[in-house]
Structure formats: C-alpha cells, structure tokens
Scaffold this motif. Sequence first.
Motif, PDB file in Angstrom:
ATOM      1  N   UNK A 256      21.049  41.523  53.659  1.00  0.00           N
ATOM      2  CA  UNK A 256      21.155  42.492  52.567  1.00  0.00           C
ATOM      3  C   UNK A 256      22.410  43.337  52.777  1.00  0.00           C
ATOM      4  N   UNK A 257      23.255  43.376  51.740  1.00  0.00           N
ATOM      5  CA  UNK A 257      24.531  44.084  51.825  1.00  0.00           C
ATOM      6  C   UNK A 257      24.546  45.183  50.775  1.00  0.00           C
ATOM      7  N   UNK A 258      24.872  46.376  51.197  1.00  0.00           N
ATOM      8  CA  UNK A 258      24.913  47.503  50.251  1.00  0.00           C
ATOM      9  C   UNK A 258      26.112  47.378  49.330  1.00  0.00           C
ATOM     10  N   UNK A 259      25.836  47.346  48.032  1.00  0.00           N
ATOM     11  CA  UNK A 259      26.886  47.225  47.014  1.00  0.00           C
ATOM     12  C   UNK A 259      26.724  48.333  45.982  1.00  0.00           C
ATOM     13  N   UNK A 260      26.341  49.508  46.394  1.00  0.00           N
ATOM     14  CA  UNK A 260      26.179  50.646  45.485  1.00  0.00           C
ATOM     15  C   UNK A 260      26.641  51.924  46.170  1.00  0.00           C
TER      16      UNK A 260
ATOM     17  N   UNK B  85      23.250  40.809  47.582  1.00  0.00           N
ATOM     18  CA  UNK B  85      24.088  41.945  47.206  1.00  0.00           C
ATOM     19  C   UNK B  85      23.230  42.961  46.462  1.00  0.00           C
ATOM     20  N   UNK B  86      22.945  44.073  47.120  1.00  0.00           N
ATOM     21  CA  UNK B  86      22.044  45.082  46.569  1.00  0.00           C
ATOM     22  C   UNK B  86      22.830  46.095  45.737  1.00  0.00           C
ATOM     23  N   UNK B  87      22.635  46.053  44.416  1.00  0.00           N
ATOM     24  CA  UNK B  87      23.399  46.893  43.492  1.00  0.00           C
ATOM     25  C   UNK B  87      22.501  47.958  42.874  1.00  0.00           C
ATOM     26  N   UNK B  88      23.112  48.884  42.187  1.00  0.00           N
ATOM     27  CA  UNK B  88      22.354  49.888  41.444  1.00  0.00           C
ATOM     28  C   UNK B  88      21.798  49.269  40.165  1.00  0.00           C
ATOM     29  N   UNK B  89      20.925  49.986  39.532  1.00  0.00           N
ATOM     30  CA  UNK B  89      20.304  49.529  38.279  1.00  0.00           C
ATOM     31  C   UNK B  89      21.358  49.189  37.226  1.00  0.00           C
ATOM     32  N   UNK B  90      22.401  50.001  37.148  1.00  0.00           N
ATOM     33  CA  UNK B  90      23.421  49.836  36.108  1.00  0.00           C
ATOM     34  C   UNK B  90      24.269  48.576  36.296  1.00  0.00           C
ATOM     35  N   UNK B  91      24.323  48.062  37.523  1.00  0.00           N
ATOM     36  CA  UNK B  91      25.209  46.925  37.809  1.00  0.00           C
ATOM     37  C   UNK B  91      24.456  45.602  37.964  1.00  0.00           C
ATOM     38  N   UNK B  92      23.149  45.604  37.708  1.00  0.00           N
ATOM     39  CA  UNK B  92      22.367  44.389  37.920  1.00  0.00           C
ATOM     40  C   UNK B  92      22.833  43.249  37.016  1.00  0.00           C
ATOM     41  N   UNK B  93      23.143  43.560  35.775  1.00  0.00           N
ATOM     42  CA  UNK B  93      23.527  42.514  34.821  1.00  0.00           C
ATOM     43  C   UNK B  93      24.949  42.012  35.041  1.00  0.00           C
ATOM     44  N   UNK B  94      25.841  42.895  35.451  1.00  0.00           N
ATOM     45  CA  UNK B  94      27.266  42.544  35.493  1.00  0.00           C
ATOM     46  C   UNK B  94      27.842  42.421  36.897  1.00  0.00           C
TER      47      UNK B  94
ATOM     48  N   UNK C  25      32.657  45.413  41.829  1.00  0.00           N
ATOM     49  CA  UNK C  25      33.716  44.977  42.745  1.00  0.00           C
ATOM     50  C   UNK C  25      33.174  44.728  44.143  1.00  0.00           C
ATOM     51  N   UNK C  26      32.136  45.456  44.521  1.00  0.00           N
ATOM     52  CA  UNK C  26      31.529  45.227  45.837  1.00  0.00           C
ATOM     53  C   UNK C  26      30.912  43.824  45.920  1.00  0.00           C
ATOM     54  N   UNK C  27      30.257  43.413  44.846  1.00  0.00           N
ATOM     55  CA  UNK C  27      29.638  42.082  44.802  1.00  0.00           C
ATOM     56  C   UNK C  27      30.710  40.998  44.949  1.00  0.00           C
ATOM     57  N   UNK C  28      31.844  41.204  44.310  1.00  0.00           N
ATOM     58  CA  UNK C  28      32.928  40.222  44.410  1.00  0.00           C
ATOM     59  C   UNK C  28      33.431  40.096  45.843  1.00  0.00           C
TER      60      UNK C  28
ATOM     61  N   UNK D 125      31.539  40.486  48.486  1.00  0.00           N
ATOM     62  CA  UNK D 125      30.504  39.694  49.171  1.00  0.00           C
ATOM     63  C   UNK D 125      30.704  38.214  48.864  1.00  0.00           C
ATOM     64  N   UNK D 126      30.981  37.907  47.599  1.00  0.00           N
ATOM     65  CA  UNK D 126      31.195  36.506  47.207  1.00  0.00           C
ATOM     66  C   UNK D 126      32.403  35.914  47.930  1.00  0.00           C
ATOM     67  N   UNK D 127      33.421  36.730  48.124  1.00  0.00           N
ATOM     68  CA  UNK D 127      34.605  36.252  48.837  1.00  0.00           C
ATOM     69  C   UNK D 127      34.292  35.871  50.272  1.00  0.00           C
ATOM     70  N   UNK D 128      33.500  36.687  50.938  1.00  0.00           N
ATOM     71  CA  UNK D 128      33.099  36.386  52.318  1.00  0.00           C
ATOM     72  C   UNK D 128      32.197  35.154  52.349  1.00  0.00           C
TER      73      UNK D 128
END
Length: 363
Positions: A103-107, A205-214, A217-220, A222-225
């Motif tokens: 689990x990676x913090x993305x918020x 990638x653990x995101x906030x409620x607002x970023x779940x659908x989209x 930059x933090x998620x990207x 994680x995807x790069x790694x």
Amino acid sequence: MLRAGIVGLPNVGKSTLFNALVANAKAEAANFPFCTIEPNVGVVSVPDERLNVLADISTSKQVVPARVEFVDIAGLVKGASQGEGLGNQFLSNIREVDAIVHVVRCFENDDIIHVAGSVDPARDIETINLELVLADLGQVEKRIERTRKQARANKEAQAELAILQKLAAALNEGKSVRQIDLTEEEFEVIKHLGMLTAKPIIYAANVSEDDLATGNEFVEKVRGVAAKENAQVVVISAQVEAELIELPEADRADFLESLGVEEGGLKSLIRATYTLLGLRTYFTSGEKETRAWTIKAGMSAPQAAGVIHTDFERGFIRAETVGYDDLVNSGSLGSAKEKGLVRSEGKEYIVKEGDVMLFRFNV
C-alpha cells in the motif's frame, strides 16, 4: 488457503484498507506509527459473478465463493533490515505470506502525519523495497559462507554456491529476486530460503475520494516504478471503502456512481491478488450449493478433486466436465449433455479456469 500480506510505511492506510477488505474485521487504525503490532488476519471472499449465474441454473440453495487470506502487517521504517522499529517482526511476518500487497500513500492530508514528512510514492516504495533487498542480501551472504565450505567436496553445494553468488551480485545492485533471471531449476534450489523479494507484488495506490476515478500524479509515479518490475497497480481509496461498508448494500452503487466509478478498487484488488497468487477457479454446482474451488494453475483433475477431499483424489475415476460458457449458453446441464459439451476427463486432464466439474471416484 494462500495468504497475501498488506505492507507499507506507517500511516499509509493499511489497517483502514484491511478493515474494508474483511468488512467486519477490527484492525485498529490510528494516526501513529506501529499502531499494528501483531498482524491482523482476515479471510476475504473473491468476487465472482459466475457463481450466481450457475446457482440460478442449478437452483442452488446456497453459494460459496473462493477465499483468500489477507494479513495486515506492522508498518515498516527505514533500517528495518537492521532491526529498527519493528523490523525483525515485520520481516518474519512477510516471510510467512505468499504474495505482497504494497500500500502506497498517494494523497495529501495535513492531519495524517507521514513518517518522512512529505508524500513521495517513489521514495516510499524504494524505502520498503531496499529494506527487503537488504534482508535478503544478509540471508544470502550467510548461506554463502556455509555453502562455500561444503562446496569443496560436494557438487550440489557447488551448484548452489554459483546461484547464491548470482543472487548476491544482483541484490547488491538493489535488484529484487523477482527481477533476476532465474531458471525454474535455479529457483527450486533457493526456494527454501523464503526470499522476501522473490514474492509476487501488487502496488495498491491509496488515493483520496476525489481522485478515485481519475488517479493523480502520485499514482503515475507508482505506475512508473511498477512498470520496471512488471508489477500490477490497483488504484484504491481506503477512505471510500471504509465509507462503503457502513452503507446499506442498496446505496453503495449510487455512492460509487457519484464518485464517477462503477465499483471501488477493493474488488479489483482482491481479484488481482487471486490472479497474482497463480490461482484458478473451478466450480461444482447442484441443488444443494454452487461452490467455487481454488486450485493452483496447472493442477490435474485428481489434484483438483483432492481440494474437496483427499478421498476424491485417491479414488479418482473420471471428471464429468463442461466449460462455464458452454453450460450457460446451453441453459442447463441436461441441454449441454445433449449437445455433447459435457466431457469425460481422466487423470491427465489439466483443469481449466471456469470448468464446472462432477467427480466420479471409488471410496
């Protein structure tokens, strides 16, 4: 039952996610490091819409899904491989699981402290991966010392020593074992070591409620790694999942729709973990129940029967088998038989994903 360990730095949402995963689990979630000391364990049903379809065809009285065990492990900090924080306990807990959900913090949230003082997914992933690499390296180096003495007069030890030296070189470069090009035979030689970085991994990638659908930059990052390891990334929101389990079943779809998603990341995470573990599903279906059975990919019909009961494997005669799609398209087992879609399979048959099976055996 195979186990997946939920790992990550402190305060990234591991226990909140675990609570949502097992729905009625009571893992403590709090805003301080090492909130989780003893690992929490929960059994999770694998979402599978095929079960209800088969149950309707067979007019089954109950449905029993496949299951995976999740373990919520204490947060790791820099220096864990040297015993910092709860390092030794953390590493031993990881050694006991079959796969890792990292689990990676993305918020961003000023009210929830970050052990490093800022949110940086790439750095956080590197922190944990490096500790696992260092732990593996320490173990390999100790094994090399023991094996070197035996290798003077033992050809098997010589072969193992060559593999261990190959591992040590790669680990010293910061590579995980799963990134090293090992043959099946080489991996079998070092399998008993239980290497931490050999375990398959999913990044959540653990995101906030607002970023779940989209995503964000933090998620990207994680995807790069993950791309460098050929690892999968699942976007989840532990916050949303925690809210979902408090809602009546009928209201959950509307809540998710309001966030712009069809389902939370939780179902995707469970399915991805199931696949990561190399698991497959076959079904038995009748008036009493429709049940999903879990097997390892490549299992034969007798081995699959043995998952139900060892007597089934010992006395195996044959398996009456029909593919899920063939059965559903036929509308009933009787119709599938009339069309010649129900096969009689013997001991050499390798069970396929979605097979619906009835075993014949001697008691």
